[in-house]
Design an enzyme around this catalytic site. Structure first.
Site, short mmCIF file in Angstrom:
data_model
loop_
_atom_site.label_atom_id
_atom_site.label_comp_id
_atom_site.label_asym_id
_atom_site.label_seq_id
_atom_site.Cartn_x
_atom_site.Cartn_y
_atom_site.Cartn_z
N GLY A 199 18.88 -7.81 -30.61
CA GLY A 199 20.24 -8.34 -30.58
C GLY A 199 20.87 -8.31 -29.21
O GLY A 199 22.07 -8.13 -29.06
N CYS A 200 20.06 -8.49 -28.20
CA CYS A 200 20.47 -8.34 -26.80
C CYS A 200 20.55 -9.71 -26.13
O CYS A 200 19.87 -10.65 -26.54
CB CYS A 200 19.43 -7.46 -26.10
N GLY A 201 21.35 -9.82 -25.10
CA GLY A 201 21.40 -11.06 -24.32
C GLY A 201 20.07 -11.40 -23.69
O GLY A 201 19.80 -12.56 -23.37
#
Length: 158
Positions: A35-37
């Protein structure tokens, strides 16, 4: 810990493995999050893996939930996400801590070899370590360094 091959890791199914299983291979070890950029880097990692896996290259994926809780879910949920969204095929391991009191010995070793800009701390998800086939930590790459930007370095180490 004298060398990377002395360390034990646990795969996503809960099975223990010795890093010595990777002796003679060039490794890219990455702490990841779904769920990270930087999560789209999975695509670039998979391209590198497919390009070089037949030449003795392995990517070892260690999900980590320490940064903004961006790796929620079970090991199986993380694996399913990566396969469905990015068609990943490289080895994925159990979720670990890369900093702090519960830091995994693998990351203690990696950071002792290549400290980075913040000293020994891992700054964020998708920090990458390139290890040669003799177990030497060649280089540490910041999360902002895209997989395609290290293609030439991997090729040179192979």
């Amino acid at each position: 810990m004298d060398e990377i091959y002395d360390i034990k890791v646990v795969d996503r199914m809960g099975n223990e493995h010795s890093m010595s299983e990777y002796r003679g291979k060039t490794l890219l070890i990455v702490n990841t999050a779904t769920g990270c950029g930087f999560t789209p880097q999975y695509e670039g990692l998979e391209k590198l893996y497919r390009k070089y896996k037949d030449k003795g290259f392995e990517i070892l994926d260690f999900p980590c939930n320490q940064f903004g809780r961006q790796a929620p879910g079970t090991a199986e949920e993380i694996h399913e996400f990566c396969q469905l969204k990015y068609d990943t095929s490289f080895p994925q391991f159990a979720k670990i801590d890369v900093n702090g009191a519960n830091e995994h010995p693998l990351y203690s070793f990696l950071k002792s070899q290549k400290g980075g800009l913040l000293g020994k701390k891992i700054k964020w998800n998708f920090t990458k370590f390139l290890i040669d086939k003799n177990g030497n930590v060649i280089e540490r790459f910041a999360p902002t360094v895209k997989p395609e930007d290290i293609d030439e370095k991997i090729s040179a180490v192979l």
